[in-house]
Design an enzyme around this catalytic site. Structure first.
Site, PDB file in Angstrom:
ATOM      1  N   ASP A   1       0.876  -1.160   0.000  1.00 42.95           N
ATOM      2  CA  ASP A   1       0.000   0.000   0.000  1.00 42.95           C
ATOM      3  C   ASP A   1       0.921   1.219   0.000  1.00 42.95           C
ATOM      4  OD1 ASP A   1      -2.051   1.776   0.015  1.00 42.95           O
ATOM      5  OD2 ASP A   1      -3.133   0.866   1.692  1.00 42.95           O
ATOM      6  N   TRP A   2       0.385   2.338  -0.448  1.00 44.25           N
ATOM      7  CA  TRP A   2       1.217   3.528  -0.707  1.00 44.25           C
ATOM      8  C   TRP A   2       1.845   4.070   0.584  1.00 44.25           C
ATOM      9  CZ3 TRP A   2      -0.173   1.084  -4.564  1.00 44.25           C
ATOM     10  CH2 TRP A   2      -0.043   1.523  -5.880  1.00 44.25           C
TER      11      TRP A   2
END
Ligand code: BGC
Length: 737
Positions: free
Chosen positions: A266-267
């Site tokens: 995930d970012w």
């Protein structure tokens, strides 16, 4: 940059085509060669620097390919309800394109409420085509985190509280998206059940809950759906960030499940180079140089899996076995998507996609209550008062990364007006002011600034209600922070902005009141006994107003059922029992174990407001002739249960028939009953159909955490055929021997 690479790729491909005639081209460029052969061929030609370059981002949403070899970039997009608008290369700001407006499909909670695998396939096909047209290679979705608490701000992006429902619904979505040469990236693996402290919370739970409740939908996504990528979640699990969590990524996902695709972070989910190297992280995205919130521009080479990794290799501190494994996984993804030769063109904003969004939306709407058959709107209604902000508020924008730039959004009021036509007068009153944001997630929302005082708004709403034949109150939550929104959980179960008092007041002046709740979460309804009709309306995307009007006016007979339980009060729900703190910045232990959702309510004998699986229709169904093919099932064997369902009303409708199984006695504690299968059937008036379910030994198993294996114990079981978890129509005993 992308164009340049495409040109290079074409040049390289045509070079190879010529060479292939002489049979001496590298296998990676030969579309007819086996995938693994292509992967090994490409890998053998890549330099160390090129290998490191493909395992981390080069912009907000892309990773580099190998330009020298004509291997293209990999482009990701949010997900999961539509294709996100373009942002700048290194910033979250909108890129300002004029050709990136798309369709917003209904939120995944609405899709789950259809309980219809065909709807999931239609959804996947449509969104996959939109992704393909926009030249995306990886769609960041769908989400299958289990609904543990109604306060989780992102429940609208997920598929409810039950692993069987989420697991069966996610598979067709994935398969259809991937037919377009677009990888799904199933998220957020795993245990991402709260938002506010999602980066720091450290989840622990027993293995039964992990294996029986939180993992099955991900396992189905990987093994049955065949998702080519998966997104690791932000949270920690047992003290280690999930983006480099040995147990979840190496042991379970890649080990037990044999996942051969790429784990995408995930970012900003990666925090440590060595752990990321050794613990299964394949492709790092969104890292900021100060940890999570800020950073220098174009910091991509300082990502944990960029220069720091290269340095460790060059200093001889780590080897390259892990690097090659990561590259293989990223290369597989590129060959399956960006470099696939027979990619279709895809399409955006097509008539077919709008029709899909409308149908899925209408099929997901859940009629919770309908006393006196107030709905559908009767033929003698001449004046409707629509009250409530959510009738005029854009809901496709906001909520975080799933926010969309749509070609159009039919608001609920507009849908009602259009369908009402000239014969029915529709008056509108806002009644309360909730959100006045003019911009969210960099996108402009319809300006609904209000000048009147709150007292005046209430007065005007009551006046409108008094003079109407029927009131349709359209309220609920919205996509503002602390409502249904990423990054911030809800603060309570109650409706915000004074809606409860307003609903009560309106119900005093007009008994013909419908309450439509727009939300992706359960809400408290202290007024439940005072209004005759309640509709769970979800976030329905571009065609929201049409889908809503279809159901309210009876053009579509509602057939959705709840994918999660509505508790009466927050303290009734498992994550909040006995005042447990929420959200949790640090350690959070899932004390309720396997008792999540209806499993909890049944175990504790707590009556919910509306039960899992509940949903009404404008017609009625009669269940009869429930049968079981044998009294005994052998290990490895199967048996069949069947039931006849008849439409006993006067309009066509669809019924979702649910199969639950109870284990009467077992060594380890088990839920009262668990959903194991379901079927949606459509019936004309007086028509009957027989629904058949096959029961296999696997459906009787629980996870024995001490032995680390799935076990089906000999003994007595019951198959329940039900219209909802609290509406069992027939119970059939059988034995496993
Ligand atoms: C979200 C992901 C999303 C990513 C990229 C993250 O903050 O948690 O779901 O895909 O951003 O926008």
């Amino acid at each position: 940059m992308k164009k340049q690479l495409t040109v290079l790729a074409i040049m390289a491909t045509s070079l190879v085509c010529c060479k292939q005639q002489k049979n001496d081209g590298p296998a990676y460029l030969n579309p007819d060669a086996a995938l693994e052969q292509r992967v090994e061929s490409a890998l053998s030609l890549m330099t160390l620097e090129e290998k490191v370059a493909i395992i981390h981002a080069q912009s907000k949403f892309s990773s580099a390919g190998v330009p020298r070899l004509g291997i293209p970039e990999l482009w990701c997009t949010d997900g999961p309800h539509g294709i996100r608008a373009e942002v700048l290369w290194d910033e979250w700001r909108q890129a300002g394109w004029t050709n990136d407006s798309i369709i917003a499909f209904p939120a995944l909670s609405a899709l789950a409420a259809t309980w219809d695998k065909d709807m999931s396939a239609l959804y996947g096909k449509s969104i996959g085509e939109e992704a393909r047209y926009r030249e995306k290679d990886v769609l960041l979705g769908p989400g299958v985190n289990i609904y543990r608490t109604p306060l989780n701000g992102r429940n609208f992006e997920y598929m409810g509280e039950d692993p069987c429902l989420a697991g069966k619904m996610v598979v067709p979505y994935i398969q259809e998206v991937q037919k377009n040469g677009v990888a799904t990236c199933v998220k957020h693996y795993a245990l991402n059940n709260e938002e506010t402290y999602r980066h720091t919370t450290d989840v622990d739970l027993d293995d039964r809950a992990l294996y029986e409740i939180y993992l099955p939908a991900f396992k189905a996504a990987v093994q049955e759906g065949g998702s080519w990528t998966i997104m690791s979640s932000y949270n920690n699990y047992r003290g280690q960030h999930v983006s480099h969590n040995k147990r979840l990524l190496c042991d379970i996902l890649k080990g037990e499940w044999g996942f051969d695709g790429a784990v995408i972070s995930d970012w900003g989910g990666v925090h440590n180079t060595l752990e990321a190297i050794h613990n299964g992280m394949d492709l790092e995205f969104g890292t900021w140089t100060d940890g999570l919130t800020m950073g220098k521009t174009n910091a991509y080479s300082s990502y944990f899996l960029a220069d720091p990794y290269l340095k460790l290799i060059k200093e001889g501190k780590v080897g390259t076995t892990e690097l090659d494994d990561k590259c293989r996984r990223v290369l597989r993804t590129i060959f399956r998507t960006a470099m696939r030769q027979d990619k279709p063109y895809g399409a955006i904003n097509s008539e077919a996609h709008y029709a899909a969004a409308r149908t899925i939306g209408a099929n997901g709407i859940v009629l919770l209550k309908n006393e006196g058959n107030l709905l559908p709107v009767a033929g003698n209604v001449k004046k409707i008062a629509v009250i409530g902000e959510n009738a005029i508020k854009m809901m496709t924008v906001g909520g975080g990364s799933s926010s969309l730039k749509c070609q159009h959004e039919i608001l609920l009021l507009d849908g009602i007006r259009e369908r009402a036509g000239k014969d029915i007068e529709v008056v509108y009153e806002r009644g309360y002011v909730g959100s006045v944001l003019k911009e969210q997630d960099g996108l402009t929302v319809k300006n609904i600034v209000e000048e009147r005082s709150s007292e005046q708004l209430v007065e005007d709403a009551l006046e409108a209600a008094r003079n109407a034949d029927i009131v349709i109150f359209v309220g609920g939550l919205n996509k503002d922070p602390h409502q249904d929104s990423e990054g911030r959980d809800r603060l309570g179960l109650e409706l915000p902005y004074g809606q409860d008092a307003l609903i009560e007041a309106i119900s005093q002046v007009n008994k013909n009141m419908v309450v439509a709740i727009v939300s992706g979460n359960a809400v408290a309804m202290p007024w439940v006994d005072k209004v005759p009709a309640i509709v769970q309306t979800w976030y329905l995307g571009s065609e929201a107003g049409h889908s809503f009007a279809d159901v309210i006016f009876g053009d579509v007979n509602p057939s959705g059922k709840l994918p999660f339980t509505f508790p009466k009060v927050l303290a009734d729900s498992p994550a909040h029992f006995e005042g447990k703190p929420f959200p949790n910045r640090g350690k959070t232990y899932y004390d309720e174990g396997i008792f999540v959702g209806y499993r909890w309510f049944e175990h504790k004998n707590i009556e919910p407001l509306f039960a899992f699986g509940h949903g009404l229709s404008y017609t009625t169904f009669e269940y009869s002739d429930a049968k079981i093919s044998r009294q005994t099932i052998r290990h490895g064997g199967k048996l069949e249960v069947s039931v006849k369902v008849k439409n006993t009303g006067d309009r066509e409708g669809a019924e979702i028939v649910q199969l639950y199984i109870s284990d009467k006695e077992s060594r380890l504690e088990r839920p009262e009953k668990e959903l194991k299968d379901f079927a949606k059937i459509s019936l004309k008036p007086s028509e009957s159909k027989t629904v058949r379910f096959r029961i296999t030994e696997d459906m009787l198993k629980y996870f024995d955490d001490a032995a680390h294996e799935w076990v089906a114990e000999d003994g007595d079981f019951v198959a329940h055929i039900a219209a909802a978890s609290d509406d069992v129509k027939a119970s059939l005993d059988f034995k496993l021997q």
